[in-house]
Design a protein around this motif. Sequence first.
Motif, PDB file in Angstrom:
ATOM      1  N   ILE A   8       1.237  -7.550  40.799  1.00  0.00           N
ATOM      2  CA  ILE A   8       0.409  -7.486  41.991  1.00  0.00           C
ATOM      3  C   ILE A   8       0.427  -6.051  42.494  1.00  0.00           C
ATOM      4  N   THR A   9      -0.730  -5.448  42.569  1.00  0.00           N
ATOM      5  CA  THR A   9      -0.868  -4.065  43.021  1.00  0.00           C
ATOM      6  C   THR A   9      -1.920  -4.037  44.115  1.00  0.00           C
ATOM      7  N   VAL A  10      -1.638  -3.321  45.193  1.00  0.00           N
ATOM      8  CA  VAL A  10      -2.594  -3.190  46.283  1.00  0.00           C
ATOM      9  C   VAL A  10      -3.060  -1.737  46.355  1.00  0.00           C
ATOM     10  N   VAL A  11      -4.363  -1.552  46.342  1.00  0.00           N
ATOM     11  CA  VAL A  11      -4.947  -0.225  46.501  1.00  0.00           C
ATOM     12  C   VAL A  11      -5.693  -0.196  47.825  1.00  0.00           C
ATOM     13  N   HIS A  12      -5.145   0.544  48.781  1.00  0.00           N
ATOM     14  CA  HIS A  12      -5.780   0.709  50.085  1.00  0.00           C
ATOM     15  C   HIS A  12      -6.743   1.895  50.004  1.00  0.00           C
TER      16      HIS A  12
END
Length: 228
Positions: A8-12
């Motif tokens: 799970i990777t979050v790119v803001h």
Amino acid sequence: MTQSENDITVVHVMRHGEVHNPEGVLYGRLPGYHLSDLGRQMADRVAEHLADRDITHVVASPLERAQETAAPIAKAHGLDVASDERLIEAANVFQGKTFGVGDGALRKPVNWRHLTNPFRPSWGEPYVDQVVRMMAALGRARDAARGHEAVCVSHQLPIWIVRSFVERRRLWHDPRRRQCTLASLTSFTFRGDRIVSVGYSEPARDLVPPHLRAGAKPVKGASKGYGA
């Protein structure tokens, strides 16, 4: 690093803070436009908001206003600010001009040839081209922060276009309806290489002048609200 479909990777993707632009120029990709004092406050506010997040990569458009917005976020996490040309503002033939609500620009015949096709659009970089480069930039940031979080600082139109693409909306739109206010975060959550959700937040909303907030009615003469 081992890649997994369960990562799970979050790119803001953050829009930069307010720019010092007293003349109301549509600055586009022009150099020399820096954050205002208020814009720096916005950047600091978002850095505080993200201070406890698992951010391992910070990257920005090469334009000064984006680099300056990214700096306090990177500093809070002990990181350097990387640069990615794909995060840059959309090209626009009206760059360098005052082109805003109520200034009469749409009534000038010399501008009409640039306003013939809102679907492409005829006055600037094709929406499809923006999607391609922004998706590539998001993918690069995802890979750099695999299993963690990344921050990409970009500009209003490219952010809104890539979000519209991901959420399967048409790309042509009314600029007044963009949900992408100054210093906002549009957050893409990846499971492996696939985007599974999109979120939106405004950590510095109380610092944003009311007429520049998402969904606000344009103010006559306030063309700098449409710089991005």
